[in-house]
Design a protein around this motif. Structure first.
Motif, mmCIF file in Angstrom:
data_model
loop_
_atom_site.group_PDB
_atom_site.id
_atom_site.type_symbol
_atom_site.label_atom_id
_atom_site.label_comp_id
_atom_site.label_asym_id
_atom_site.label_seq_id
_atom_site.Cartn_x
_atom_site.Cartn_y
_atom_site.Cartn_z
ATOM 1 N N ARG A 59 3.272 10.121 -9.689
ATOM 2 C CA ARG A 59 2.591 10.314 -10.978
ATOM 3 C C ARG A 59 1.585 11.462 -10.934
ATOM 4 O O ARG A 59 0.904 11.746 -11.918
ATOM 5 N N GLY A 60 1.464 12.084 -9.742
ATOM 6 C CA GLY A 60 0.535 13.207 -9.630
ATOM 7 C C GLY A 60 -0.893 12.769 -9.361
ATOM 8 O O GLY A 60 -1.834 13.549 -9.506
ATOM 9 N N ASN A 61 -1.066 11.510 -8.982
ATOM 10 C CA ASN A 61 -2.407 11.016 -8.700
ATOM 11 C C ASN A 61 -2.604 10.925 -7.185
ATOM 12 O O ASN A 61 -1.992 10.094 -6.519
ATOM 13 N N LEU A 62 -3.431 11.803 -6.650
ATOM 14 C CA LEU A 62 -3.629 11.820 -5.201
ATOM 15 C C LEU A 62 -4.804 10.949 -4.777
ATOM 16 O O LEU A 62 -5.153 10.900 -3.617
ATOM 17 N N GLY A 63 -5.449 10.283 -5.735
ATOM 18 C CA GLY A 63 -6.515 9.356 -5.390
ATOM 19 C C GLY A 63 -7.904 9.972 -5.477
ATOM 20 O O GLY A 63 -8.093 11.087 -5.957
ATOM 21 N N THR A 64 -8.868 9.198 -4.947
ATOM 22 C CA THR A 64 -10.275 9.573 -5.020
ATOM 23 C C THR A 64 -10.870 9.414 -3.639
ATOM 24 O O THR A 64 -10.492 8.497 -2.900
ATOM 25 N N THR A 65 -11.785 10.287 -3.278
ATOM 26 C CA THR A 65 -12.388 10.170 -1.955
ATOM 27 C C THR A 65 -13.306 8.942 -1.910
ATOM 28 O O THR A 65 -13.806 8.482 -2.936
ATOM 29 N N GLN B 245 0.834 -1.205 0.000
ATOM 30 C CA GLN B 245 0.000 0.000 0.000
ATOM 31 C C GLN B 245 0.868 1.255 0.000
ATOM 32 O O GLN B 245 0.601 2.214 -0.720
ATOM 33 N N TYR B 246 1.919 1.185 0.815
ATOM 34 C CA TYR B 246 2.837 2.328 0.932
ATOM 35 C C TYR B 246 3.503 2.614 -0.406
ATOM 36 O O TYR B 246 3.564 3.750 -0.867
ATOM 37 N N GLY B 247 3.954 1.507 -1.054
ATOM 38 C CA GLY B 247 4.591 1.650 -2.376
ATOM 39 C C GLY B 247 3.628 2.250 -3.391
ATOM 40 O O GLY B 247 3.970 3.203 -4.110
ATOM 41 N N ASP B 248 2.399 1.729 -3.419
ATOM 42 C CA ASP B 248 1.403 2.241 -4.359
ATOM 43 C C ASP B 248 1.124 3.732 -4.119
ATOM 44 O O ASP B 248 1.022 4.528 -5.051
ATOM 45 N N TYR B 249 1.021 4.047 -2.825
ATOM 46 C CA TYR B 249 0.718 5.428 -2.421
ATOM 47 C C TYR B 249 1.795 6.393 -2.924
ATOM 48 O O TYR B 249 1.509 7.410 -3.552
#
Lengths: 341, 340
Positions: B79-85, B69-73
């Motif tokens: 890559r500039g992707n902060l995710g989705t709520t 998870q840490y690596g993916d994060y």
């Protein structure tokens, strides 16, 4: 000494409250001639620095001055501060004891010179500013390659050279140097003193050299004034003062210096007096080996000796003013160890 | 001559950012993971079938080992992707663009007010030390510093919004302005100037005054004290006396020599205070119902949507890092001694 460029007349500088002021300078008179080098010596706290600053009107807040500092026929003490400010630089210069912190750390050396020249000679062109700055710096041994550098890139000795150049770039007639070498090592001290001693030859500038170091005075000054507790105890040509000191304080001060022949170090017993409440009569009488009965009762009257010296001591008279029997030695308790500094 | 040039200093300083950011991101990650309870469960509410919770967990990658998870994060952030709520399925990039613009507008003007008020009052107080002006300045600084932003905000709303009726107390602009304004940058003030719609601009400025002043004054207190003490100190510095001895005009001695030197340490503290300001932004935005990311952060915190919380905190952290670099650069340009 014929044509004095600066005449100090009965100058008093008091610090603190009107009720109990510190009388740092208490009725000093002193003339400085054109291109003359005058040494001002005395113990710490005798008012030397205050006198130097008082001449330039650079006293701290809360100091009060009266008397006269005559320059070019005008009394600086009575002049508005702004007019005195305009004279600092082109007429009167001051260099300080501690050169490390005297330059603005955010400004280049070139900025300091430009600011100083433009303040007093606003019509100068940039090229002229640069030429005059580099010329003065060059005479002080600072090469043109370092003109655009910042203060922190220089050693203490070099900063003091820069400070001297900064004072001299406006060609003042008098430079006051307040212990200019105290914080420097001996080699650098020698170099700076050589520069200062050459001022009259190179720039025609008179110098008031405030110092603890009697060797420097003997070597580079024409005249000297010895200050004690806010007053000038003795003043005259260096040669005469050294050969035959007229005031007991001068004599003891000269005896306190160290040379290669020194086997036991002499020190003047006691400590300089408190300037809030100085001793009555002659201020040196509690420490004076020659004190007479008159000395703790009446203030001494300034006497002029045959060789042109001035001295403030009852030993030199006037004898008609000494009351009957008061010429006998002063009887007093021995100075306790606790009174010594 | 010192060994390093300005350029070497700047490059070294930039290189130091990498470990700094890495530590920051790791801290944010770990802090949210050690919070007790199942966050997915919490975010979705009490009565959701376990199968659905697992499905969401799988989609968001929460069933993988922590290190993965840490690596993916980290990889996603690179890559500039902060995710989705989790709660409302909004991409963080959209939150930053829309709400971030509102926060930027507020923070920028708050900082401007803080610097102008803080430095001007500080300089005057320091120059005229122990006079009534100084005492008034110090008192003002202590009061605004000690007052919590929500209280100051509520008082401002009461006085200027309710009693005097001069200024609006809520939102970034009136509904009409919001409906008519064309979007160019998402920063309302810039958009209004862009279109030359001065009526809208006036409306936006009126909405900005109370929250920006509330937020700005908290920090202004610190700047007043710091500037004042630095002016008092520099006015006693040796080069000030030396400048006077060269007959430099008193006005130049004070304004140029003393003030410039007094402001060097202030630059650093201005940067450090941005972090405090971002804390204040959360309270101020909530008080004034300001649609910024601080306001959003509170909503996501209440809903325990930690994808949202994590994304917003990372943005705050990156802003603080960026400002600290900016401050170091500014300092190096102003003070030649800093280039070690």
């Amino acid at each position: 000494m014929t044509d004095a460029i600066l005449q100090v007349r009965n100058l008093r500088v008091y610090y603190g409250t009107p009720g109990k002021p510190v009388r740092a300078v208490d009725g000093v008179s002193l003339d400085i001639g054109e291109s003359e080098v005058v040494g001002l010596v005395g113990e710490s706290g005798c008012g030397k620095s205050t006198l130097g600053r008082g001449i330039l009107g650079l006293l701290p807040d809360g100091a009060r001055a009266d008397g006269e500092v005559l320059y070019d026929g005008r009394n600086l003490v009575a002049m508005p501060p702004k007019a005195v400010r305009r004279m600092r630089g082109p007429e009167l210069g001051l260099i300080f004891q501690e050169p490390m912190t005297r330059l603005n750390p955010l400004l280049r050396i070139s900025d300091h010179f430009r600011e100083t020249l433009e303040q007093h000679e606003p019509d100068l062109t940039d090229a002229e500013v640069k030429r005059r700055s580099l010329e003065t710096l060059g005479r002080m041994g600072i090469p043109p390659t370092r003109f655009r550098q910042y203060p922190h890139e220089f050693s203490g000795g070099m900063r003091q050279r820069i400070m001297i150049a900064l004072a001299l770039v406006l060609r003042p007639k008098l430079l006051v140097a307040d212990e200019p070498t105290t914080s420097l090592d001996v080699i650098v001290e020698g170099q700076i003193l050589a520069l200062l001693a050459d001022l009259k030859n190179n720039f025609g500038t008179a110098l008031l050299l405030i110092t603890h170091n009697l060797g420097i005075v003997a070597e580079s000054c024409d005249r000297m004034a010895v200050m004690y507790a806010g007053r000038i105890a003795e003043e005259g040509p260096v040669r005469e003062v050294f050969a035959d000191p007229a005031h007991p304080y001068t004599r003891d001060l000269l005896r306190s210096t160290i040379s290669l022949d020194t086997t036991t170090l002499y020190s003047i017993p006691g400590a300089p007096p408190n300037l809030i409440d100085p001793p009555p009569g002659c201020r040196f009488h509690p420490r004076c080996p020659n004190a007479m009965r008159v000395c703790d009762q009446l203030e001494p009257i300034e006497q002029r000796l045959d060789d042109g010296r001035r001295v403030l001591c009852w030993l030199h008279g006037p004898s008609e003013r000494i009351p009957q029997g008061a010429g006998a030695p002063l009887e007093r308790e021995a100075i306790g160890v606790a009174d010594e500094a | 001559m010192t060994g390093t040039s300005l350029r070497t200093y700047l490059i070294t300083r930039l290189a130091l950012v990498v470990p700094m950011v890495l530590i920051l991101l790791t801290l944010v990650f770990l802090l949210l993971r050690v919070a007790p309870g199942n966050p997915i469960q919490a975010a979705l509410g009490g009565h959701v079938p376990p199968a659905y919770v697992h499905q969401i967990e799988h989609r968001l990658g929460f069933d993988k080992p922590l290190i993965t998870q840490y690596g993916d994060y980290l990889w996603n952030i690179v890559r500039g992707n902060l995710g989705t709520t989790i709660t409302d399925n909004r991409p963080l990039s959209q939150i930053i663009k829309q709400n971030g613009a509102a926060t930027f507008e507020l923070t920028f003007f708050a900082m401007l007010i803080a610097i102008v008020v803080g430095v001007v009052v500080g300089l005057i107080a320091g120059r005229y030390r122990d006079t009534p002006v100084d005492i008034a300045g110090r008192l003002f600084g202590v009061i605004v510093y000690a007052t919590p932003p929500f209280f100051l905000g509520l008082m401002a709303q009461l006085v200027f919004g309710v009693w005097l009726g001069w200024l609006p107390t809520s939102d970034q602009a009136s509904p009409l302005t919001q409906a008519l304004l064309q979007t160019h940058t998402n920063i309302f003030l810039v958009d209004a100037i862009w279109d030359g719609s001065w009526g809208a601009l006036w409306d936006i400025v009126k909405h900005l005054i109370l929250p920006a002043t509330t937020l700005g004054l908290i920090t202004a207190g610190v700047f007043i004290r710091l500037t004042r003490i630095n002016v008092i100190r520099t006015l006693r510095d040796d080069y000030i006396e030396a400048a006077r001895a060269r007959g430099i005009a008193e006005r130049r001695v004070v304004f140029f020599h003393a003030f410039k030197n007094a402001l060097v340490p202030v630059i650093t503290v201005v940067g450090l205070n941005l972090a405090i300001l971002l804390g204040g932004v959360v309270l101020t935005e909530t008080t004034f119902n300001w649609p910024g990311i601080g306001h959003e952060l509170v909503i996501y915190l209440e809903n325990r949507d930690y994808a949202g919380v994590q994304g917003i905190i990372v943005v705050f952290a990156l802003v603080v890092v960026a400002v600290s670099i900016l401050v170091d650069f500014l300092n190096a340009f102003v003070d030649p001694r800093i280039r070690y």
